[in-house]
Design a protein around this motif. Structure first.
Motif, PDB file in Angstrom:
ATOM      1  N   GLY A 181       0.809  -1.214   0.000  1.00  0.00           N
ATOM      2  CA  GLY A 181       0.000   0.000   0.000  1.00  0.00           C
ATOM      3  C   GLY A 181       0.841   1.262   0.000  1.00  0.00           C
ATOM      4  N   ARG A 217       2.405   1.989  -3.391  1.00  0.00           N
ATOM      5  CA  ARG A 217       1.449   2.466  -4.406  1.00  0.00           C
ATOM      6  C   ARG A 217       0.629   3.657  -3.917  1.00  0.00           C
ATOM      7  N   TYR A 218       0.828   4.076  -2.688  1.00  0.00           N
ATOM      8  CA  TYR A 218      -0.009   5.104  -2.054  1.00  0.00           C
ATOM      9  C   TYR A 218      -1.479   4.685  -2.122  1.00  0.00           C
ATOM     10  N   SER A 219      -1.739   3.397  -1.854  1.00  0.00           N
ATOM     11  CA  SER A 219      -3.089   2.838  -1.913  1.00  0.00           C
ATOM     12  C   SER A 219      -3.729   2.865  -0.522  1.00  0.00           C
TER      13      SER A 219
END
Length: 197
Positions: free
Chosen positions: A89, A92-94
């Motif tokens: 996360g 991916r900056y998710s």
């Protein structure tokens, strides 16, 4: 489900116990990611060896003792799952992956839970700023930098009217910039907090 390392059980209840336990391992390992595939085989092998070392009782009783020694998969795999989700996360900056990772980190207990709780509070603050951005056009006098009738300053949301909004609609780009900055900062700090691989 891989059947490698599975003992040749003669009793149906022992086979069902093995299948249930190994299915839980497979489920947790699949959530961790493809890098953890070998871990599932290692755990099966360890369970099979532990079962083979038992010599008293039925197959199901021997397997149950072996499982008790190994522990529940969610207890010993949850920290790995948390780290894997947070790592993917953060790369991916998710937000969904990060939030799932923090959830599992909090559930894993100890110092990891405390650290995850602090990051969760940071992301909650980010959600509050995002809510301010969305609500400002609809509740202008109650959202933003408000000076109350008594002279007190509040940055956020207030329930009472009669205050003066000091920024007006400028609070929208300000909170948007604050959200973006906070998200990047928190995510980078979160990535640095992961144990080295």
């Amino acid at each position: 489900m891989s059947t490698s390392f599975a003992p040749a059980f003669t009793q149906a209840d022992a086979r069902a116990l093995w299948t249930g336990y190994v299915s839980e391992i497979d489920r947790m390992v699949a959530l961790i990611g493809p890098d953890a595939a070998e871990l599932a085989d290692d755990l099966r092998m360890h369970l099979a060896d532990s079962f083979a070392s038992e010599d008293a009782g039925s197959e199901a009783a021997r397997l149950q003792r072996a499982i008790q020694r190994l522990g529940r998969p969610e207890d010993f795999l949850r920290p790995l799952l948390a780290d894997g989700l947070i790592e993917r996360g953060a790369a991916r900056y998710s937000a969904p992956l990060i939030s799932r990772g923090l959830y599992h980190a909090i559930r894993s207990g100890s110092g990891r839970a405390g650290r995850a709780g602090l990051f969760a509070l940071g992301y909650l603050l980010l959600v509050i700023f995002a809510a301010m951005t969305v609500l400002k056009p609809f509740f202008g006098d109650h959202v933003g930098l408000i000076r109350g009738a008594n002279g007190s300053l509040t940055f956020g949301m207030v329930s009472t009217g009669g205050g003066e909004d000091l920024l007006g609609l400028w609070s929208v780009p300000l909170t948007l910039a604050l959200c973006a900055l906070l998200y990047v900062l928190l995510t980078r700090l979160l990535r640095r907090s992961l144990p080295p691989t």
